[in-house]
Design an enzyme around this catalytic site. Sequence first.
Site, PDB file in Angstrom:
ATOM      1  CE  LYS A  23       0.697   3.538   4.653  1.00 28.10           C
ATOM      2  NZ  LYS A  23       0.993   2.562   3.568  1.00 28.10           N
TER       3      LYS A  23
HETATM    4  C1  PLP Z   1       0.524   2.708   2.264  1.00 30.73           C
HETATM    5  C2  PLP Z   1       1.193   1.970   1.169  1.00 30.73           C
HETATM    6  C3  PLP Z   1       1.028   2.342  -0.184  1.00 30.73           C
HETATM    7  C4  PLP Z   1       0.090   3.457  -0.610  1.00 30.73           C
HETATM    8  O1  PLP Z   1       0.529   4.720  -0.226  1.00 30.73           O
HETATM    9  P1  PLP Z   1      -0.478   5.979  -0.220  1.00 30.73           P
HETATM   10  O2  PLP Z   1       0.252   7.052   0.482  1.00 30.73           O
HETATM   11  O3  PLP Z   1      -1.699   5.517   0.551  1.00 30.73           O
HETATM   12  O4  PLP Z   1      -0.808   6.305  -1.625  1.00 30.73           O
HETATM   13  C5  PLP Z   1       1.742   1.649  -1.152  1.00 30.73           C
HETATM   14  N1  PLP Z   1       2.549   0.614  -0.819  1.00 30.73           N
HETATM   15  C6  PLP Z   1       2.727   0.229   0.469  1.00 30.73           C
HETATM   16  C7  PLP Z   1       3.612  -0.926   0.753  1.00 30.73           C
HETATM   17  C8  PLP Z   1       2.073   0.887   1.505  1.00 30.73           C
HETATM   18  O5  PLP Z   1       2.245   0.488   2.781  1.00 30.73           O
END
Ligand code: PLP
Length: 486
Positions: free
Chosen positions: A124
């Site tokens: 993120k």
């Molecule tokens: C947010 C997240 C995901 C999922 O991503 P999306 O964009 O919601 O599909 C997968 N792995 C980790 C470690 C995350 O923080």
Amino acid sequence: MQYVSTRGHATEQNFSEILLGGLAPDGGLYLPQQYPQVTQDELSAWRSLSYAELALAVLKKFATDIPQADLKAIVDKTYTADVYRNVRAEEKATEITPLRVLEDANGRKLILQALSNGPTLAFKDMAMQLLGNLFEYTLAKNNAELNIFGATSGDTGSAAEYAMRGKKGIRVFMLSPHKKMSAFQTAQMFSLQDPNIFNIAVEGVFDDCQDMVKAVSNDLEFKNHQKIGTVNSINWARVVAQVVYYFRGYLSATTSNEQKVSFTVPSGNFGNICAGHIARMMGLPIDKLVVATNENDVLDEFFRTGVYRVRKSAETWHTTSPSMDISKASNFERFIFDLLDGDTARLVALFKKVETEGGFDLSGKPGSDGDEFKNIARFGFESGKSVHADRLNTIRQVEKNYGITVDTHTADGIKVALEHIAQGVPMIVLETALPAKFNETIQEALGRDAERPAGFENIEALQQRFEVMTADVTKMKAFIAQHTGL
Ligand SMILES: *Cc1c(COP(=O)(O)O)cnc(C)c1O
């Protein structure tokens, strides 16, 4: 470039206008009027660019209302080796999202693309760091301020705080369930001492935090007066920032534009893989986009059967890949818009049905809502599912075969990728977090602790700054007003 709502709301908006907002006024999600295309010449020229230069090349196709020099300053500040510190020593620090080939034998090539070198060790940061700089820039230009109010059970909240800390014109009020996050995650968030970051530990569970955010957001007068905004995963700028690393991954894994690659993406809210879909629609030679889910398999079910069935909270499991624990996928509507070829009237009907009946069915079977499932393959989508036992097994196998420790979400991705890998087409798995964040499961799988990147050794011992509050909306509003001074 103008943006429109998936639900057909008529006014067009530019990139800066939708940057700070969430949903479109009609409840839809923003999409560009059409996807900008990338030519073969551009793709070839992009092979030699740095990550920041590539980010500029992609972003300027979408953010046409921001002067290029300003956009350049923003990406140069964001995508640096200081922000995305490479934690695996043998890789070059300047790469931002380095690839690591795990296996290259018998026509099978499995590659890991590291997206978790940012400050909170999860993917993120790739988008959120850019968002922090874009917000600060836009707010300063308009002499405005923004108070971000959200709830988190981990990754999103910390990524938002690390992106917004110290930014002028921005405050963050982040609710989390008191004593329910891991010690590592709690320390990551609560050790921030920046005066514009407010961590609020709510006595309750995550849903109580979420309910408070909804209650405050539904009070439009308060929301407007206090300049409340959010940074959730439907934010368009976040999606665009993620498009960049699909280009980087493709360009690093290939030597000519004739070649194709596939991606497998550990998925929850469909934000990450939605960016892959957009890269593919722009003309990036992606073969397959493989959605990997955990036990919360809403998306796997859809991509196998054409039935989208939102889960009730009693059917939403708490798993050991918690950032994928979702009951519905908030960015999914963007893909459905493309699957329906932009038919907003049908889209509105389908998502109304999600609200009234909990889902829709595009399988084409008698009584279904349509037959567009037959077109899924045209978009390259495939899917698979991984459960706790698969994660443990994959973490062990990857350690044994390739000598590296992966986190639980990435393990879900690798498990599913191995079921979809094709001869002669490299399969890139997106590494969405580092194992140090999910140490309990690493312990369970390997009988030892996950290695911690430098700088995180003693994070639990740092001084913490947070407020404990009961789930009381009136008190919460008073707390916000007191600290914004508005
Ligand atoms: C947010 C997240 C995901 C999922 O991503 P999306 O964009 O919601 O599909 C997968 N792995 C980790 C470690 C995350 O923080």
